[in-house]
Structure formats: C-alpha cells, structure tokens
Scaffold this active site. Sequence first.
Site, mmCIF file in Angstrom:
data_model
loop_
_atom_site.group_PDB
_atom_site.id
_atom_site.type_symbol
_atom_site.label_atom_id
_atom_site.label_comp_id
_atom_site.label_asym_id
_atom_site.label_seq_id
_atom_site.Cartn_x
_atom_site.Cartn_y
_atom_site.Cartn_z
ATOM 1 C CB SER A 36 -25.204 66.796 -15.079
ATOM 2 O OG SER A 36 -26.424 66.962 -15.781
ATOM 3 N N GLY A 73 -24.864 71.111 -13.916
ATOM 4 C CA GLY A 73 -25.637 72.321 -13.708
ATOM 5 C C GLY A 73 -25.269 73.475 -14.601
ATOM 6 C CG ASN A 102 -28.565 72.292 -16.714
ATOM 7 O OD1 ASN A 102 -29.391 71.575 -16.173
ATOM 8 N ND2 ASN A 102 -27.288 71.973 -16.799
ATOM 9 C CG ASP A 186 -32.190 62.264 -12.136
ATOM 10 O OD1 ASP A 186 -32.306 61.449 -13.069
ATOM 11 O OD2 ASP A 186 -31.152 62.925 -11.942
ATOM 12 C CG HIS A 189 -28.714 63.234 -14.574
ATOM 13 N ND1 HIS A 189 -29.529 63.795 -13.625
ATOM 14 C CD2 HIS A 189 -27.932 64.219 -15.059
ATOM 15 C CE1 HIS A 189 -29.242 65.080 -13.514
ATOM 16 N NE2 HIS A 189 -28.288 65.367 -14.381
#
Length: 211
Positions: A36, A73, A102, A186, A189
């Site tokens: 991402s 992801g 991830n 979040d 990011h």
Amino acid sequence: MLRRHFIRSVLWAAALGVSAAGHAADAPKVLVVGDSLSAEYGLARGTGWVALLTQKLQADKVPAQVVNASISGDTTAGGRARLPALLKTHQPKVVVIELGSNDALRGLSLQATQANLTAMTQAAQQAGAKVLLIGMQMPPNYGAAYGKQFSDLFGQVAKANGAALVPFMLKGVADQADALKLFQADRIHPTAEAHPTILANIYPSLRKMLP
C-alpha cells in the site's frame, strides 16, 4: 490490516499498466513491486511516490517506463508468487522491491520474509534486472530486538546478493518529531505531502541504475 481495499488495488494495478517517462518503445522498464505504501492507498491518484517518479524521470529527460505492480496488503510471499509473471510480461531492467511491512505487522516469520526477499532478488537478477530493495522500520512498540532484526534483514539480503538498498523508505517522514501530521488517520500510511520526501529517499539510488 489493509485487505479491505485489496480488490480495488488489484484492479488499479491492472489498469495502471505502464506509465511512460520516455517515448522510446525500447526504453528500459522499472518494475515496482510493493504494498500500500507504493499503491497510493488513501491518496488521490497520481500523488504517490511512484507517480512522482514518472514525473521526475520526465523532468530529468531519462527515458524509462515505470510499471507499478503494487497491491495494498501484499506480503513478501504474495510478491514472490506474483513476480515470475511480472518479469515475463514486462522484462524490466530494474526491479524495485518494497515489501515486508505487512509481514511484520501480521507477525509472520521474519526468516520467511528474508527468504522471500532473497528469492525475489535472485529471480529478478536471473531475468537480467538490477534490484533495488526498499528497507523499512517498525514502530518502537514492537520491541527493540524485533525492530532491529526486521530493519537489518533488508541490508542482509542486499549485501548477500549484490543488490542496491534504500535503508529506510520513510526517512524524514516517520522519524520527525511531529511525524503524525505526515500520516493519514490510521497512522500507518503517509499523506500525499510525505511522498515527495519518500521519492527523494529512493530516487538517487534508482537513478544510478538507469542509463
């Protein structure tokens, strides 16, 4: 953590295809295989570092084609599985590998992460491409020992395989005193404002790998 936009990211990656920084049909291709952080998660299209890379190459009159095969992801295992088809389709001269975050966030084996990055690096090199590994670091709450093991593995893979390395993708972003202003809600990011700094971290190493 980022799977809810997985399908959308797959469709975007397929639609994006090749972004030309030069018009020559035989211009070398730069293949970006990431997650991402490279797939413009939460950003307006065209504002992530990969899109900015195309603009920078154009401005510097460097003939190249940038292929963004990043998927939100994705893990190193996913990238490893996808890479052979990408190499066959695009025949890149440079492969940028931006994966691993991830794996750590999901608590996957770091030995497996290192093995996957090694396999990807070697596969790209065997296909005739130069490799640029993009390193990452974990937040302090993951523990100092774990964080060091994670950040060190990128350099270990690069050194063992003669690949180029950007030690920390988010240098100048995540290590700022007021870093939260450069991240989306979040706190994972980066915002669009951070992506020029990300590109500045990556571009010098990448530019050396192109004619």
